[in-house]
Design a protein around this motif. Structure first.
Motif, PDB file in Angstrom:
ATOM      1  N   THR A  12       0.746  -1.082  -0.024  1.00 18.43           N
ATOM      2  CA  THR A  12      -0.130   0.141   0.169  1.00 18.43           C
ATOM      3  C   THR A  12       0.787   1.449   0.014  1.00 18.43           C
ATOM      4  O   THR A  12       2.071   0.976   0.261  1.00 18.43           O
ATOM      5  CB  THR A  12      -1.007   0.235   1.233  1.00 18.43           C
ATOM      6  OG1 THR A  12       0.031  -0.023   2.334  1.00 18.43           O
ATOM      7  CG2 THR A  12      -1.754  -1.155   1.464  1.00 18.43           C
ATOM      8  N   PRO A  13       0.422   2.468  -0.422  1.00 20.72           N
ATOM      9  CA  PRO A  13       1.252   3.629  -0.478  1.00 20.72           C
ATOM     10  C   PRO A  13       1.713   3.681   1.104  1.00 20.72           C
ATOM     11  O   PRO A  13       3.008   4.277   1.033  1.00 20.72           O
ATOM     12  CB  PRO A  13       0.216   4.723  -0.734  1.00 20.72           C
ATOM     13  CG  PRO A  13      -0.790   4.067  -1.796  1.00 20.72           C
ATOM     14  CD  PRO A  13      -0.968   2.483  -1.167  1.00 20.72           C
ATOM     15  N   TRP A  14       0.693   3.720   2.029  1.00 18.27           N
ATOM     16  CA  TRP A  14       1.233   3.675   3.395  1.00 18.27           C
ATOM     17  C   TRP A  14       2.460   2.893   3.694  1.00 18.27           C
ATOM     18  O   TRP A  14       3.420   3.562   4.541  1.00 18.27           O
ATOM     19  CB  TRP A  14       0.134   3.461   4.386  1.00 18.27           C
ATOM     20  CG  TRP A  14       0.584   3.829   5.884  1.00 18.27           C
ATOM     21  CD1 TRP A  14       0.394   4.971   6.328  1.00 18.27           C
ATOM     22  CD2 TRP A  14       1.127   2.908   6.613  1.00 18.27           C
ATOM     23  NE1 TRP A  14       1.020   4.737   7.825  1.00 18.27           N
ATOM     24  CE2 TRP A  14       1.342   3.384   7.984  1.00 18.27           C
ATOM     25  CE3 TRP A  14       1.544   1.451   6.512  1.00 18.27           C
ATOM     26  CZ2 TRP A  14       2.006   2.810   9.081  1.00 18.27           C
ATOM     27  CZ3 TRP A  14       2.144   0.942   7.600  1.00 18.27           C
ATOM     28  CH2 TRP A  14       2.410   1.498   8.879  1.00 18.27           C
ATOM     29  N   GLU A  15       2.359   1.545   3.481  1.00 17.74           N
ATOM     30  CA  GLU A  15       3.696   0.585   3.609  1.00 17.74           C
ATOM     31  C   GLU A  15       4.887   1.286   3.099  1.00 17.74           C
ATOM     32  O   GLU A  15       6.040   1.062   3.583  1.00 17.74           O
ATOM     33  CB  GLU A  15       3.098  -0.874   3.292  1.00 17.74           C
ATOM     34  CG  GLU A  15       2.321  -1.580   3.915  1.00 17.74           C
ATOM     35  CD  GLU A  15       1.639  -2.761   3.298  1.00 17.74           C
ATOM     36  OE1 GLU A  15       1.581  -3.726   4.259  1.00 17.74           O
ATOM     37  OE2 GLU A  15       1.592  -2.555   2.153  1.00 17.74           O
ATOM     38  N   PHE A  16       4.719   1.590   1.639  1.00 18.36           N
ATOM     39  CA  PHE A  16       5.884   2.011   0.922  1.00 18.36           C
ATOM     40  C   PHE A  16       6.585   3.212   1.726  1.00 18.36           C
ATOM     41  O   PHE A  16       7.921   3.377   2.116  1.00 18.36           O
ATOM     42  CB  PHE A  16       5.776   2.311  -0.435  1.00 18.36           C
ATOM     43  CG  PHE A  16       6.834   2.854  -1.278  1.00 18.36           C
ATOM     44  CD1 PHE A  16       7.826   2.100  -1.626  1.00 18.36           C
ATOM     45  CD2 PHE A  16       7.097   4.199  -1.468  1.00 18.36           C
ATOM     46  CE1 PHE A  16       8.979   2.225  -2.377  1.00 18.36           C
ATOM     47  CE2 PHE A  16       7.948   4.584  -2.011  1.00 18.36           C
ATOM     48  CZ  PHE A  16       9.135   3.814  -2.579  1.00 18.36           C
ATOM     49  N   MET A  17       5.685   4.179   2.108  1.00 19.28           N
ATOM     50  CA  MET A  17       6.216   5.474   2.811  1.00 19.28           C
ATOM     51  C   MET A  17       6.941   5.087   4.160  1.00 19.28           C
ATOM     52  O   MET A  17       7.793   5.812   4.493  1.00 19.28           O
ATOM     53  CB  MET A  17       5.262   6.571   2.753  1.00 19.28           C
ATOM     54  CG  MET A  17       4.707   7.041   1.493  1.00 19.28           C
ATOM     55  SD  MET A  17       6.084   7.520   0.283  1.00 19.28           S
ATOM     56  CE  MET A  17       6.742   8.965   1.261  1.00 19.28           C
ATOM     57  N   ALA A  18       6.259   4.173   4.800  1.00 17.90           N
ATOM     58  CA  ALA A  18       6.712   3.650   5.857  1.00 17.90           C
ATOM     59  C   ALA A  18       8.407   3.092   5.646  1.00 17.90           C
ATOM     60  O   ALA A  18       9.145   3.337   6.759  1.00 17.90           O
ATOM     61  CB  ALA A  18       5.841   2.885   6.730  1.00 17.90           C
ATOM     62  N   CYS A  19       8.418   2.454   4.935  1.00 17.21           N
ATOM     63  CA  CYS A  19       9.760   1.753   4.554  1.00 17.21           C
ATOM     64  C   CYS A  19      10.695   2.771   3.995  1.00 17.21           C
ATOM     65  O   CYS A  19      12.000   2.841   4.537  1.00 17.21           O
ATOM     66  CB  CYS A  19       9.561   0.742   3.327  1.00 17.21           C
ATOM     67  SG  CYS A  19       8.639  -0.718   4.043  1.00 17.21           S
ATOM     68  N   LEU A  20      10.113   3.695   3.352  1.00 10.06           N
ATOM     69  CA  LEU A  20      10.895   4.755   2.935  1.00 10.06           C
ATOM     70  C   LEU A  20      11.682   5.703   4.119  1.00 10.06           C
ATOM     71  O   LEU A  20      12.719   5.743   4.188  1.00 10.06           O
ATOM     72  CB  LEU A  20      10.253   5.646   1.820  1.00 10.06           C
ATOM     73  CG  LEU A  20      10.864   6.801   1.175  1.00 10.06           C
ATOM     74  CD1 LEU A  20      12.367   6.362   0.402  1.00 10.06           C
ATOM     75  CD2 LEU A  20      10.295   7.739   0.366  1.00 10.06           C
ATOM     76  N   GLU A  21      10.492   5.947   5.013  1.00 10.76           N
ATOM     77  CA  GLU A  21      11.004   6.767   6.293  1.00 10.76           C
ATOM     78  C   GLU A  21      12.163   5.996   7.050  1.00 10.76           C
ATOM     79  O   GLU A  21      13.197   6.593   7.383  1.00 10.76           O
ATOM     80  CB  GLU A  21       9.579   7.135   7.014  1.00 10.76           C
ATOM     81  CG  GLU A  21      10.070   8.054   8.219  1.00 10.76           C
ATOM     82  CD  GLU A  21      10.244   9.295   7.818  1.00 10.76           C
ATOM     83  OE1 GLU A  21      11.037   9.953   8.478  1.00 10.76           O
ATOM     84  OE2 GLU A  21       9.765   9.628   6.791  1.00 10.76           O
TER      85      GLU A  21
END
Length: 54
Positions: A12-21
């Motif tokens: 999900t976009p949320w999962e990707f952004m959490a990984c990026l962070e």
């Protein structure tokens, strides 16, 4: 970050952004701007990763 395109496509976009962070924090990106790690990536870096039209 080490993910295959298929793995990114399943996130999900949320999962990707959490990984990026998390990736950014682990690699010394400075917090700021209120936008998180996505603000720390320049357009040139995105282009080098093959991400266009951002």
């Amino acid at each position: 970050m080490g993910f295959s395109p298929a793995q990114v496509g399943q996130m999900t976009p949320w999962e990707f952004m959490a990984c990026l962070e998390g990736f950014g924090r682990a690699n010394g990106w400075k917090p700021g701007g209120g936008g998180g790690a996505a603000d720390a990536i320049t357009d040139e870096q995105l282009a080098a990763l093959g991400i266009e039209g951002f």
